[in-house]
Design a protein around this motif. Structure first.
Motif, PDB file in Angstrom:
ATOM      1  N   GLY A 134       0.798  -1.215   0.000  1.00 49.83           N
ATOM      2  CA  GLY A 134       0.000   0.000   0.000  1.00 49.83           C
ATOM      3  C   GLY A 134       0.828   1.261   0.000  1.00 49.83           C
ATOM      4  N   VAL A 135       0.116   2.393  -0.015  1.00 49.70           N
ATOM      5  CA  VAL A 135       0.757   3.697  -0.008  1.00 49.70           C
ATOM      6  C   VAL A 135      -0.011   4.620   0.943  1.00 49.70           C
ATOM      7  N   GLU A 136       0.725   5.441   1.673  1.00 52.99           N
ATOM      8  CA  GLU A 136       0.122   6.381   2.623  1.00 52.99           C
ATOM      9  C   GLU A 136      -0.400   7.594   1.846  1.00 52.99           C
ATOM     10  N   VAL A 137      -1.690   7.593   1.577  1.00 48.83           N
ATOM     11  CA  VAL A 137      -2.322   8.635   0.770  1.00 48.83           C
ATOM     12  C   VAL A 137      -2.712   9.838   1.621  1.00 48.83           C
ATOM     13  N   TYR A 138      -3.303   9.581   2.779  1.00 49.62           N
ATOM     14  CA  TYR A 138      -3.767  10.652   3.663  1.00 49.62           C
ATOM     15  C   TYR A 138      -2.673  10.943   4.686  1.00 49.62           C
ATOM     16  N   TYR A 139      -2.193  12.195   4.705  1.00 53.22           N
ATOM     17  CA  TYR A 139      -1.033  12.554   5.529  1.00 53.22           C
ATOM     18  C   TYR A 139      -1.113  14.032   5.877  1.00 53.22           C
ATOM     19  N   SER A 140      -0.580  14.393   7.015  1.00 51.83           N
ATOM     20  CA  SER A 140      -0.744  15.745   7.550  1.00 51.83           C
ATOM     21  C   SER A 140      -0.307  16.852   6.610  1.00 51.83           C
ATOM     22  N   THR A 141       0.782  16.632   5.863  1.00 50.19           N
ATOM     23  CA  THR A 141       1.302  17.716   5.021  1.00 50.19           C
ATOM     24  C   THR A 141       1.007  17.512   3.531  1.00 50.19           C
ATOM     25  N   HIS A 142       0.184  16.533   3.194  1.00 54.50           N
ATOM     26  CA  HIS A 142      -0.221  16.381   1.801  1.00 54.50           C
ATOM     27  C   HIS A 142      -1.256  17.441   1.448  1.00 54.50           C
ATOM     28  N   ALA A 143      -0.999  18.177   0.374  1.00 50.46           N
ATOM     29  CA  ALA A 143      -2.006  19.093  -0.150  1.00 50.46           C
ATOM     30  C   ALA A 143      -3.118  18.270  -0.792  1.00 50.46           C
ATOM     31  N   ALA A 144      -4.277  18.886  -0.979  1.00 51.80           N
ATOM     32  CA  ALA A 144      -5.414  18.172  -1.570  1.00 51.80           C
ATOM     33  C   ALA A 144      -5.047  17.585  -2.923  1.00 51.80           C
ATOM     34  N   ARG A 145      -4.270  18.322  -3.697  1.00 55.43           N
ATOM     35  CA  ARG A 145      -3.842  17.853  -5.005  1.00 55.43           C
ATOM     36  C   ARG A 145      -3.002  16.583  -4.874  1.00 55.43           C
ATOM     37  N   GLN A 146      -2.089  16.561  -3.899  1.00 55.40           N
ATOM     38  CA  GLN A 146      -1.243  15.390  -3.693  1.00 55.40           C
ATOM     39  C   GLN A 146      -2.065  14.184  -3.241  1.00 55.40           C
ATOM     40  N   THR A 147      -3.021  14.420  -2.353  1.00 54.83           N
ATOM     41  CA  THR A 147      -3.873  13.325  -1.893  1.00 54.83           C
ATOM     42  C   THR A 147      -4.614  12.703  -3.067  1.00 54.83           C
ATOM     43  N   ARG A 148      -5.140  13.538  -3.948  1.00 53.60           N
ATOM     44  CA  ARG A 148      -5.843  13.021  -5.132  1.00 53.60           C
ATOM     45  C   ARG A 148      -4.885  12.238  -6.032  1.00 53.60           C
ATOM     46  N   GLU A 149      -3.671  12.773  -6.222  1.00 53.69           N
ATOM     47  CA  GLU A 149      -2.687  12.101  -7.067  1.00 53.69           C
ATOM     48  C   GLU A 149      -2.318  10.735  -6.510  1.00 53.69           C
ATOM     49  N   LEU A 167      -2.914   6.932  -8.011  1.00 54.44           N
ATOM     50  CA  LEU A 167      -1.827   5.978  -8.231  1.00 54.44           C
ATOM     51  C   LEU A 167      -2.106   4.654  -7.522  1.00 54.44           C
ATOM     52  N   ALA A 168      -2.597   4.726  -6.296  1.00 52.42           N
ATOM     53  CA  ALA A 168      -2.908   3.508  -5.542  1.00 52.42           C
ATOM     54  C   ALA A 168      -3.976   2.698  -6.266  1.00 52.42           C
ATOM     55  N   GLN A 169      -4.975   3.386  -6.775  1.00 46.86           N
ATOM     56  CA  GLN A 169      -6.057   2.693  -7.484  1.00 46.86           C
ATOM     57  C   GLN A 169      -5.552   2.073  -8.783  1.00 46.86           C
ATOM     58  N   GLN A 170      -4.698   2.811  -9.519  1.00 47.69           N
ATOM     59  CA  GLN A 170      -4.149   2.281 -10.775  1.00 47.69           C
ATOM     60  C   GLN A 170      -3.335   1.010 -10.552  1.00 47.69           C
ATOM     61  N   LEU A 171      -2.591   0.983  -9.450  1.00 48.27           N
ATOM     62  CA  LEU A 171      -1.660  -0.120  -9.205  1.00 48.27           C
ATOM     63  C   LEU A 171      -2.242  -1.213  -8.311  1.00 48.27           C
ATOM     64  N   GLY A 172      -3.476  -1.024  -7.850  1.00 47.07           N
ATOM     65  CA  GLY A 172      -4.087  -2.018  -6.981  1.00 47.07           C
ATOM     66  C   GLY A 172      -3.441  -2.091  -5.611  1.00 47.07           C
ATOM     67  N   LEU A 173      -3.012  -0.939  -5.088  1.00 50.26           N
ATOM     68  CA  LEU A 173      -2.388  -0.868  -3.768  1.00 50.26           C
ATOM     69  C   LEU A 173      -3.400  -0.424  -2.717  1.00 50.26           C
TER      70      LEU A 173
END
Length: 282
Positions: free
Chosen positions: A215-230, A234-240
């Motif tokens: 997996g990948v840590e998508v939701y994180y304190s310093t992620h901007a909304a754009r980064q969270t969406r990105e 990516l996680a969905q594309q790769l099945g993570l």
């Protein structure tokens, strides 16, 4: 509101709050499930489980493993692993030993810069077997050499700065396999921190997935909304699997709180169901 926080540090590594204190803060924030993810050590999990029971908080055994890819550190989070595993704990001891060899060299470099600091002071401040650069940063803060941990790293402790000393670390593939061998899920922490040279993040994630990354840590304190969406895409594309957490440390990251990060973090509790399914817990 039920909250999930899968990235928390305690005094057993470089946090400033004990596991029991972290549980208390989580309870106040409405967190109903969390993971203690100290760096390269799992000794705080038992206390957290005991403290969490009367609060009705679920504690997922976790860890954050440091690894090296080229000149860039990658941190791999482990979840639901057997935290009593003797082989894994011995591997973590070698990582802590590498810190103990490096730390006095960092102190010597700071002393050569005219800073009055000793390793004995840093170890006393850490109060545990897991001593690292964040503890040195706290000592520099206490001595008013810097005003924040970020300034300590930016001026002295980060790669390329005057007091930086590299240390021996496993490759990301090795760190992933350590976690998997102990029955856990392996997740890339805070992708926003990853330093990419000649390849994209999706290429890195593909390589790590081939090594066993879950997996990948998508939701994180310093992620901007754009980064969270990105990262979600990516996680969905790769099945993570998708995870998230505050990366709470306490004094060295005073603007980050348990469960809510900088105030807007919300990690969907539904993510935990998919994680449990992946390790056969449901």
């Amino acid at each position: 509101m039920n909250r999930l926080d899968l990235h928390l540090h305690t005094t057993h590594s470089d946090g400033s709050h004990t596991p029991s204190e972290v549980i208390g803060l989580a309870h106040q924030a409405g967190v109903t499930a969390l993971a203690i993810t100290d760096h390269d050590i799992m000794t705080g999990i038992a206390e957290a489980i005991t403290a969490a029971e009367p609060c009705g908080i679920e504690v997922i055994p976790g860890v954050e493993v440091s690894s090296i890819s080229g000149r860039s550190e990658l941190h791999i989070l482990g979840y639901f692993l057997n935290w009593h595993d003797s082989v894994l704990n011995e591997r973590f001891k070698t990582l802590r030993d590498s810190r103990h060899r490096r730390n006095p060299q960092i102190i010597e470099r700071l002393q050569s810069l005219g800073i009055d600091i000793t390793y004995e002071e840093v170890r006393a401040l850490a109060g545990s077997d897991s001593v690292g650069r964040p503890h040195i940063a706290r000592a520099l803060m206490d001595k008013q050499v810097v005003s924040s941990a970020k300034e300590a790293f930016d001026r002295f402790l980060a790669d390329g700065k005057p007091a930086y000393v590299p240390r021996d670390l496993p490759s990301p593939a090795e760190a992933i396999q350590w976690i998997k061998a102990a029955g856990g899920l392996a997740v890339l922490a805070h992708p926003t921190w990853v330093k990419l040279a000649d390849r994209s993040l999706i290429e890195l994630l593909r390589d790590l997935k081939s090594a066993g990354l879950d997996g990948v840590e998508v939701y994180y304190s310093t992620h901007a909304a754009r980064q969270t969406r990105e990262y979600l895409s990516l996680a969905q594309q790769l099945g993570l699997l998708v995870t998230g957490g505050s990366d709470f440390h306490g004094l060295t990251k005073p603007d980050i709180d348990v469960g809510i990060g900088k105030g807007t973090l919300h990690v969907p509790i539904s993510l935990l169901t998919k994680m449990k399914a992946a390790v056969g817990r449901i």
